[in-house]
Design an enzyme around this catalytic site. Structure first.
Site, PDB file in Angstrom:
ATOM      1  CD  GLN A 210      -3.071  -0.737   0.119  1.00 36.11           C
ATOM      2  OE1 GLN A 210      -3.296   0.392  -0.301  1.00 36.11           O
ATOM      3  NE2 GLN A 210      -3.728  -1.789  -0.340  1.00 36.11           N
ATOM      4  CB  SER A 230       1.399  -5.170  -5.645  1.00 36.06           C
ATOM      5  OG  SER A 230       0.530  -5.701  -6.600  1.00 36.06           O
ATOM      6  CG  HIS A 232      -2.986  -4.402  -8.495  1.00 36.37           C
ATOM      7  ND1 HIS A 232      -4.199  -4.269  -7.870  1.00 36.37           N
ATOM      8  CD2 HIS A 232      -2.299  -5.317  -7.764  1.00 36.37           C
ATOM      9  CE1 HIS A 232      -4.245  -5.083  -6.814  1.00 36.37           C
ATOM     10  NE2 HIS A 232      -3.095  -5.725  -6.735  1.00 36.37           N
ATOM     11  CB  CYS A 356      -8.648  -9.702   0.144  1.00 37.73           C
ATOM     12  SG  CYS A 356      -7.470  -8.757  -0.795  1.00 37.73           S
TER      13      CYS A 356
HETATM   14  N1  PLP Z   1      -0.421  -6.730   0.977  1.00 39.38           N
HETATM   15  C1  PLP Z   1      -1.227  -5.665   1.124  1.00 39.38           C
HETATM   16  C2  PLP Z   1      -0.997  -4.730   2.258  1.00 39.38           C
HETATM   17  C3  PLP Z   1      -2.263  -5.451   0.221  1.00 39.38           C
HETATM   18  O1  PLP Z   1      -3.062  -4.402   0.379  1.00 39.38           O
HETATM   19  C4  PLP Z   1      -2.443  -6.369  -0.843  1.00 39.38           C
HETATM   20  C5  PLP Z   1      -3.571  -6.217  -1.780  1.00 39.38           C
HETATM   21  O2  PLP Z   1      -4.567  -5.597  -1.478  1.00 39.38           O
HETATM   22  C6  PLP Z   1      -1.557  -7.449  -0.957  1.00 39.38           C
HETATM   23  C7  PLP Z   1      -0.557  -7.598  -0.029  1.00 39.38           C
HETATM   24  C8  PLP Z   1      -1.674  -8.419  -2.092  1.00 39.38           C
HETATM   25  O3  PLP Z   1      -1.186  -7.845  -3.269  1.00 39.38           O
HETATM   26  P1  PLP Z   1      -1.599  -8.430  -4.712  1.00 39.38           P
HETATM   27  O4  PLP Z   1      -3.011  -8.032  -4.929  1.00 39.38           O
HETATM   28  O5  PLP Z   1      -0.659  -7.764  -5.664  1.00 39.38           O
HETATM   29  O6  PLP Z   1      -1.394  -9.891  -4.660  1.00 39.38           O
END
Ligand code: PLP
Length: 422
Positions: A210, A230, A232, A356
């Protein structure tokens, strides 16, 4: 699609036009395998390495410390599972040492506590508010004999450094604390945690999914050994991320196969994705200061209006130490899911808890960890802004939330009961 107001940028962002433009030739013209020796393969390889250089520069790292992955989840899994293996966890299928704890590190293994060689390294420290990519990986490692301490956080979601220090054992091989929380936006004292980890010779991983692209990060200054990010989340494409691995750290592979990523992450490189990530990282870091300020002003306007105009509402997370684009509220007497659905019907996209977990009715583990009772944890709404968010959109959103909350409360027996008792 009809016009809508998108306030779920912590879940994912729009891939920017310039990122798509940078990626396109790597689908249509330079589609060669980055391992190929012919010129379109070389072109792909050069593009991958250019992205690696760009990204390394944004966090004060060296290009050879950046490993591309398929996103934040893979990076988190890799960091934790490979650190556990490095510390001596037996590979899956080998149960012989499962209950014994694990002898670690040879003296000289960087980042590993070599002062206490007689102790077996089988302990990770993390927090109760991590993303499930960390928490579920920890649960998996617990089944394989690793002990995990899940630190409490204070009412704003911040780790208490004294508690962290107390949790350290001679067996601790890894501290994993997220940079910024995905639900309530709270920022952790990363530099201080890095210093504590370094003093004790413990590896330090931070999930910066984030934070990366939103806040300045310097892995050297912050004593970070491993970091996940990440694309996206910063207007890059989905399905591409990186793991920063401090040089000289002998972290093993997570995905096995070919010799890509200097034999550490097998699989044909996602060249367009990696190119898009490089472009997105460059743009996000160049515009960071001005964008953060713009988002912060609008976020504060949103928070002030909601708290002033809607009674029995609270802001979750720290008032200042939070991501510039994050606002998270709890509305008493309201079901967050219902509010979300009604907002969606009015063309407004938000989230309750993290995206999620949407779909499951469990209250958010993050909101419970900051001490919210179940009903307030259920009545939460996260709104996360982007550089494209306008004041007009915020006004429409606040007016709509106000209307929906009033309507839902007017139908709530609990609210009626509450008013009668006032
Ligand atoms: N870690 C955090 C703090 C996240 O907010 C997210 C996704 O929302 C992830 C890990 C997972 O990332 P990815 O969607 O690229 O797998």
């Amino acid at each position: 699609m009809d016009k809508f107001i998108y306030l779920d940028n912590a879940a994912t962002t729009k891939t920017s036009a310039s990122v798509v433009e940078a990626m396109l030739p790597y689908f249509t013209e330079y589609y060669g395998n980055a391992s190929g020796i012919y010129s379109i393969g070389v072109k792909s390889r050069e593009a991958v390495n250019e992205s690696r250089r760009i990204i390394a520069a944004t966090i004060g790292a060296r290009p050879e410390e950046i490993y591309f992955t398929a996103g934040g989840t893979e990076s988190d899994n890799w960091a934790l599972k490979a650190a556990a293996e490095m510390a001596g966890i037996p590979p899956p299928g080998d149960d012989s040492r499962r209950t014994e704890g694990f002898k670690v590190s040879k003296p000289g293994d960087p980042g590993i506590n070599v002062k206490n060689e007689s102790h077996r390294k089988n302990h990770i420290i993390t927090t109760k508010i991590e993303h499930h990519a960390i928490l579920h990986t920890c649960e998996y490692l617990e089944k394989r004999g690793i002990q995990v301490t899940y630190l409490n956080v204070d009412e704003n979601g911040i780790v208490k450094l004294e508690e962290l220090k107390k949790a350290i054992r001679p067996e601790t091989f890894l501290i994993s604390v997220m940079f910024a929380n995905n639900e309530i936006g709270t920022l952790q004292p990363i530099r201080e945690i890095g210093e504590i980890a370094q003093e004790h010779g413990i590896l330090f991983h931070t999930d910066a999914v984030q934070a990366y692209g939103q806040l300045p990060i310097d892995v050297e200054e912050m004593h970070v050994d491993l970091m996940s990010a990440s694309a996206h989340k910063l207007n890059g494409p989905k399905g591409v991320g990186f793991l920063y691995i401090r040089r000289n750290l002998r972290l093993g592979s997570f995905i096995h196969g070919g010799a890509q990523e200097r034999r550490r992450r097998a699989g044909t490189e996602n060249v367009p994705g990696i190119v898009g990530f490089g472009q997105a990282a460059k743009e996000a870091c160049e515009s960071m200061i001005q964008r953060a300020e713009q988002e912060r002003v609008l976020r504060d306007y949103l928070i002030d209006r909601i708290l002033r105009e809607i009674p029995y509402t609270r802001l979750n997370g720290h008032r200042e130490k939070r991501l510039p684009n994050n606002a998270n509220f709890s509305f008493q007497f309201i079901e967050g899911e219902t509010l979300l659905i009604m907002l969606d019907m009015e063309g407004i996209c938000g989230s309750s808890g993290s995206a999620c977990t949407t779909g499951s009715l469990d209250p958010s583990h993050v909101l419970l960890a900051i001490g919210l009772p179940d009903d307030l944890a259920h009545g939460s709404l996260r709104l996360t802004l982007s550089a494209e968010t306008t004041r007009e959109e915020i006004d429409i959103t606040v007016d709509t939330i106000k209307r929906i909350v009033e309507r839902l409360r007017s139908m709530s027996p609990q609210y009626e009961d509450f008013c009668r008792r006032q």
